[in-house]
Structure formats: structure tokens, C-alpha cells
Design an enzyme around this catalytic site. Structure first.
Site, PDB file in Angstrom:
ATOM      1  N   SER A  11       0.863  -1.178   0.000  1.00 46.21           N
ATOM      2  CA  SER A  11       0.000   0.000   0.000  1.00 46.21           C
ATOM      3  C   SER A  11       0.902   1.230   0.000  1.00 46.21           C
ATOM      4  CB  SER A  11      -0.846  -0.020   1.281  1.00 46.21           C
ATOM      5  OG  SER A  11      -1.478   1.226   1.499  1.00 46.21           O
ATOM      6  N   TYR A  62      -1.185  -1.497  10.388  1.00 46.83           N
ATOM      7  CA  TYR A  62      -1.347  -1.715   8.939  1.00 46.83           C
ATOM      8  C   TYR A  62      -0.116  -1.208   8.188  1.00 46.83           C
ATOM      9  CZ  TYR A  62      -3.521  -1.328   4.282  1.00 46.83           C
ATOM     10  OH  TYR A  62      -3.816  -1.424   2.949  1.00 46.83           O
TER      11      TYR A  62
END
Ligand SMILES: NC(=O)c1ccc[n+]([C@@H]2O[C@H](COP(=O)([O-])OP(=O)(O)OC[C@H]3O[C@@H](n4cnc5c(N)ncnc54)[C@H](O)[C@@H]3O)[C@@H](O)[C@H]2O)c1
Length: 258
Positions: free
Chosen positions: A140, A153
Site C-alpha cells: 500500500s 497496517y
């Protein structure tokens, strides 16, 4: 002949969002897919929608035995495995100061350890059977920079980038390529907050290319890295974010040349 004719790919977290679109696209381009996920309702519905060239299997990527079983099932079902896409994720949106050990572990176990376990299980089969192959791991833009209030995350996604580079180097001599895709904000169930038109528009306004990402934008990059067109690409990452992560200076007050 299409890019994926005769190819078989396994997609974790394949029942939803980016993984699901990747499955559809691979089959449209002549391939066959094994969709694995823990959401059986979504996974079975997707396999039925795609048809004969797809099958669904329940598979929790945080469980080493399940990872090995997914590889075995793919070989049993389709006789080969050419590509692996690790898309499974769990989010833990909490400030690190408040994050429980259990919630930290859930994010890391699925996003990082799951990617390790699946890639290792696939690679063991490829190396044993002397097969060339490709892996695409989903990181990401949140793995390239801190993601406020989602520290488990972003740490996981940063780890996925290094893990992929590491596997890519270790396996280059086997012609097993391992690369990472780093999406920016992309409309999927994971980002359901973008269904609010005001949020979506506001995000489009701060994205250099003027819109938020769609699953086919990301699937296109994944298919490229899986395909022979990327035969000289490994241990690399592809950022697909409409220019968002390089636009810091667009947001600096006081610039005189806008
Ligand atoms: N959507 C975005 O804006 C965005 C941005 C950057 C990166 N990504 C990354 O792209 C990937 C796909 O994201 P998405 O938006 O399609 O998410 P999604 O929520 O639509 O799909 C994720 C899937 O993972 C599955 N899953 C959860 N735990 C699992 C487990 N233990 N084992 C197997 N499957 C499990 C879920 O059931 C779900 O189907 C993720 O790795 C995500 O971090 C997404």
C-alpha cells in the site's frame, strides 16, 4: 492467444475488492484461478459468477497448514500453479497507543505473516518442481509512509515490501519473480467510507490524476507483474495511486506558482 492462456493463479483474499477484480481479469485473459478467502459466501458467489475457470476454497492465510493446503488444492484442481497474488488483509484502525496486542497480532498475522507463509508454500512447490513463476504481493502507499491511526497496517505493509524484495532475490536463480503493488486509495469494501460522495470528491480533489482508484486500475498492474511482459522485473514495487504519494508539495501553503 491471451496473456494468461493455460496459466493458473491463486489469489488470497480473492473474494472481494482488488483480489476479486484480479480473478475476473485473469480469467478474461484466458487463465484459471483459485480464489481463496475466509468469506465463503462472497468467494463461492464470485467463483459461480466467473464460471468453470474459477474455483473457491476456504483458506485462512494466517494458518500455515491452510497455506500448504491451498497450494495442494490448486495443483489437484488444475494441475499447475503459475502465479500467486497475496491480497488478504485485516485492518486495525487504532492509534498505536491504544492498540491491543491481540489486534496488532491480527493485522500482522494476516497481512505480513500470511504473505510470508503463502509465498513460502508456493515457492517450495515451484522450486521442488523446477517451475518458473511470479508472485505479486499487495502492499500500500501506507507501506511507504506512516498511515496515521493505522500503524499496525502501515508497519505490516512496509514489511510486505521488504519481504517481497527478499524473496525476489532469494528466488531469482529459480526464475521465480516476486514483486509488490502499492495501491493508493481504491474503492473497495475495505474503503467503504468512500461511498460518501463528499469524501470521494474530496479525495479526488487532492489526487493529482483527479479521481480515486478503481479495482481495475490495480488489477492492471498486478496482471502486468504476473505476466511475461514483466519477465525482467523482480524485487520491485509498483505504486498505483494517481500520483497521490508524490504530491506532498501540492499541499504546502504559500506556494506562489499554482
Ligand atoms: N482498497 C484500498 O484503498 C487499498 C489501498 C492500498 C492497499 N490495499 C491492499 O489491497 C489488498 C486488497 O484490499 P481490498 O481493498 O480489495 O480489500 P477487501 O477488504 O475488499 O478484501 C480483502 C479480503 O481479504 C479477506 N481476508 C481477511 N482475512 C483473511 C484471512 N485471514 N485469510 C484469507 N483472507 C482473508 C477478506 O475476507 C476480504 O475478502 C489488501 O492487501 C489491502 O491492504 C487496498
Amino acid at each position: 492467444m491471451s496473456r494468461f492462456t493455460d496459466r493458473v493463479c491463486l489469489i488470497t483474499g480473492g473474494a472481494s475488492g482488488i483480489g476479486a477484480e484480479t480473478a475476473r481479469r485473469i480469467v478474461k485473459e484466458g487463465g484459471r484461478v483459485v480464489i481463496s478467502d475466509i468469506d465463503d459466501t462472497l468467494g463461492e458467489a464470485l467463483a459461480a459468477e466467473i464460471g468453470d475457470h474459477a474455483c473457491y476454497t476456504h483458506g485462512d492465510v494466517s494458518d500455515p497448514a491452510a497455506c500448504a493446503a491451498m497450494i495442494a488444492l490448486t495443483i489437484e484442481e488444475f494441475g499447475r500453479l503459475d502465479g500467486l497474488v497475496n491480497s488478504a488483509i485485516r485492518m486495525g484502525p487504532t492509534a498505536l497507543v491504544d492498540l491491543s496486542h491481540d489486534d496488532w497480532r491480527k493485522v500482522v498475522d494476516v497481512g505480513l505473516t500470511g504473505t510470508f507463509l503463502m509465498t513460502q508454500a508456493a515457492g517450495r512447490w515451484w522450486i521442488e518442481h523446477d517451475k518458473a513463476a511470479a508472485v505479486v504481493n499487495l502492499s500500500s502507499t501506507g507501506g511507504l509512509q506512516p498511515y496515521n491511526l493505522a500503524g499496525a497496517y502501515s508497519t505490516t505493509k512496509a514489511g510486505v515490501i521488504m519481504l517481497s524484495k527478499q524473496f525476489g532475490l532469494e528466488w531469482a536463480r529459480h526464475n521465480i519473480r516476486v514483486n509488490t503493488v502499492c495501491p493508493g486509495h481504491t474503492e473497495t469494501p475495505l474503503t467503504a467510507y468512500m461511498r460518501d460522495p463528499a469524501v470521494k470528491q474530496a479525495r479526488a480533489d487532492v489526487t493529482p490524476l483527479g479521481r480515486v482508484g478503481q479495482t481495475d486500475d490495480i488489477a492492471e498492474g498486478i496482471l502486468y507483474l504476473l505476466s511475461d511482459a514483466a519477465s525482467y522485473v523482480t524485487s520491485s514495487e509498483l505504486v498505483i495511486d494517481g500520483g497521490m504519494s508524490t504530491s506532498l508539495f501540492n499541499h504546502m501553503p504559500g506556494r506562489k506558482w499554482d
